[in-house]
Design an enzyme around this catalytic site. Structure first.
Site, PDB file in Angstrom:
ATOM      1  N   GLY A 109       0.807  -1.211   0.000  1.00 52.33           N
ATOM      2  CA  GLY A 109       0.000   0.000   0.000  1.00 52.33           C
ATOM      3  C   GLY A 109       0.843   1.265   0.000  1.00 52.33           C
ATOM      4  CB  SER A 115      -1.815  -3.393   1.090  1.00 52.54           C
ATOM      5  OG  SER A 115      -0.772  -4.139   1.665  1.00 52.54           O
ATOM      6  CG  HIS A 133      -0.082  -6.598   5.029  1.00 54.97           C
ATOM      7  ND1 HIS A 133      -0.291  -6.177   6.314  1.00 54.97           N
ATOM      8  CD2 HIS A 133       0.382  -5.521   4.357  1.00 54.97           C
ATOM      9  CE1 HIS A 133       0.046  -4.892   6.424  1.00 54.97           C
ATOM     10  NE2 HIS A 133       0.452  -4.476   5.250  1.00 54.97           N
ATOM     11  CB  THR A 155      12.266 -10.333 -11.021  1.00 58.43           C
ATOM     12  OG1 THR A 155      13.342 -10.161 -11.940  1.00 58.43           O
ATOM     13  CG2 THR A 155      11.714 -11.742 -11.136  1.00 58.43           C
ATOM     14  CB  CYS A 193       1.684   3.841  11.234  1.00 55.30           C
ATOM     15  SG  CYS A 193       0.811   2.580  10.315  1.00 55.30           S
TER      16      CYS A 193
HETATM   17  C1  LIG Z   1      -1.760  -0.539   6.015  1.00 55.28           C
HETATM   18  C2  LIG Z   1      -2.099   0.698   5.285  1.00 55.28           C
HETATM   19  C3  LIG Z   1      -1.227   1.261   4.341  1.00 55.28           C
HETATM   20  C4  LIG Z   1       0.145   0.707   4.093  1.00 55.28           C
HETATM   21  O1  LIG Z   1       0.113  -0.505   3.406  1.00 55.28           O
HETATM   22  P1  LIG Z   1       1.433  -1.432   3.440  1.00 55.28           P
HETATM   23  O2  LIG Z   1       1.111  -2.540   2.499  1.00 55.28           O
HETATM   24  O3  LIG Z   1       1.595  -1.889   4.853  1.00 55.28           O
HETATM   25  O4  LIG Z   1       2.568  -0.590   2.959  1.00 55.28           O
HETATM   26  C5  LIG Z   1      -1.641   2.380   3.656  1.00 55.28           C
HETATM   27  N1  LIG Z   1      -2.842   2.928   3.877  1.00 55.28           N
HETATM   28  C6  LIG Z   1      -3.711   2.420   4.760  1.00 55.28           C
HETATM   29  C7  LIG Z   1      -5.049   3.057   4.938  1.00 55.28           C
HETATM   30  C8  LIG Z   1      -3.379   1.293   5.495  1.00 55.28           C
HETATM   31  O5  LIG Z   1      -4.237   0.806   6.387  1.00 55.28           O
END
Ligand SMILES: *Cc1c(COP(=O)(O)O)cnc(C)c1O
Length: 395
Positions: free
Chosen positions: A69, A197, A199, A235, A323
């Site tokens: 993300g 994203s 995860h 890659t 974060c």
């Molecule tokens: C988790 C998150 C991100 C960051 O995504 P990553 O894959 O961990 O870099 C960005 N924006 C929001 C709203 C998120 O919850």
């Protein structure tokens, strides 16, 4: 362990892991290679692209894989600024964005762009009229998140998309929290760029995507080889991308059922906390809220102390947002929603998944209640407050 931090990350689903495994040691060929195992990787990447596109009603050519993300947000904003910088140098965003957007905006300000950071109301909602008022003739980009990661508020994306499209302004939305959780249709909602994203939806860490609407011209983020049609060289993370595809497929097929289950757990948590713990308030919007998000401020306690106390009892929760743990400042989201510093410091986020049980959430509330009680007993502010009011029952 009771895991109530699904807003920070999620467990990789067993079927997702299973889909990924062959791509490590068996079919490890480079997707750019001509031989069979390479071509199989290329096919698997495109199959994942199709599954991910389906989640937002898009075509597979509109999905570009990234490392997550954060990269998608960086790419969207920097490339939009670069490609449209000759038309204007003004960007509109909000004060509650993820740092991946906010810190990219700060970077762009240092490059000579001007950024308007919109306020939100007490529920964390962006005001459409304030957005319209902020737009100037030199506005080139609007970036408003789909749903907030801390307080769960779902923004009026459809209306924002219309406002942007009518004026010929690019619209980016950070949909990392919403993708695969609630219905999204990129075309109907007039979204030009969308970040997601893996995860956050039971996929692996380190893989994400940027949706780019057909016809939107955006420069590459990574320069190098011709991967991702030359827009994101390097890659491909084949196992990660395959896992993301499997996670997207899984999320799409069980979205309604999953959301219903999460909403029930969420509302049960909210009800019990409001009924049983005095001097707390729900942060975020009561209805327009992510199915799994619970965020409360507790007076006379620090969210971080609460999170640590709960961890000692085996419950994983987050104070504010994962974060912001390190910088010691209260959450920028809660401050933007008008909370005082003390109230913002007293925030605790619990994000459930459909895999949590009612027993787990009940046990978590019991532990939370005890922890709030104990921390308040140690607070002189709380003692002074109760002394001024006579005795207060804490249930
Ligand atoms: C988790 C998150 C991100 C960051 O995504 P990553 O894959 O961990 O870099 C960005 N924006 C929001 C709203 C998120 O919850």
């Amino acid at each position: 362990m009771i895991y109530l931090d699904n807003g920070a990350t999620t467990k990789v689903a067993p079927e997702v892991l299973e889909a990924m495994l062959p791509w490590f040691c068996e079919k490890y060929g480079n997707p750019s290679a001509v031989y069979t195992s390479g071509q199989a990787g290329k096919k698997a990447v495109n199959e994942a692209r199709r599954k991910i596109a389906a989640v937002i009603g898009a075509g597979q050519e509109e999905i570009f894989f990234t490392s997550g993300g954060t990269e998608s947000d960086n790419w969207a904003l920097k490339a939009a600024a670069e490609s449209r910088g000759h038309r204007g140098r003004h960007i509109v965003t909000t004060k509650i964005e993820h740092h991946a957007v906010l810190h990219t905006c700060r970077f762009l300000e240092r490059q000579g762009f001007e950024v308007t950071y919109l306020d939100v109301d007490r529920e964390g909602m962006v005001d459409k009229e304030a957005l319209k008022a902020a737009i100037r003739t030199d506005t080139i980009l609007i970036s408003v998140m789909y749903a907030n990661n801390e307080i769960g508020t779902i923004e009026p994306v459809r209306e924002i998309g219309e406002i942007a499209r009518e004026r010929g302004i690019l619209f980016h939305t950070d949909a990392v929290q919403a993708f695969g959780q609630i219905p999204i249709n990129a075309e109907e909602m007039k979204i030009d760029l969308l970040s997601a994203s893996a995860h956050k939806l039971n996929g692996p860490k380190g893989v994400g995507m940027l949706y780019v609407r057909p016809g939107v011209e955006l420069g590459p983020f990574m320069h190098g080889g011709g991967q991702e049609r030359g827009f994101r060289a390097g890659t491909e993370n084949v196992p990660g991308i395959v896992g993301f595809g499997a996670a997207a497929d899984r999320a799409l097929s069980r979205m309604t059922e999953k959301a219903e289950k999460e909403r029930a757990l969420r509302d049960h948590l909210i009800r019990r906390i409001e009924n049983e713990i005095p001097y707390c308030r729900l942060n975020g919007h009561r209805e327009k809220r992510l199915p799994g998000n619970v965020n409360f401020s507790f007076r006379f306690v620090q969210g971080e102390a609460l999170a640590i106390a709960m961890d000692m009892k085996g419950v994983c929760v987050s104070s504010g947002s994962a974060c912001t743990v390190d910088d010691g400042e209260p959450s920028h989201v809660l401050l933007a929603a008008g909370l005082g510093k003390e109230e913002a410091h007293g925030a605790l986020r619990m994000t459930v998944s459909a895999e949590n049980t009612a027993e787990e959430t009940d046990r978590a509330v019991d532990i939370l209640k005890q922890a709030v009680c104990r921390l308040r007993e140690m607070s002189s502010a709380y003692r002074n407050f109760t002394a001024g009011r006579g005795t207060v029952s804490q249930g």
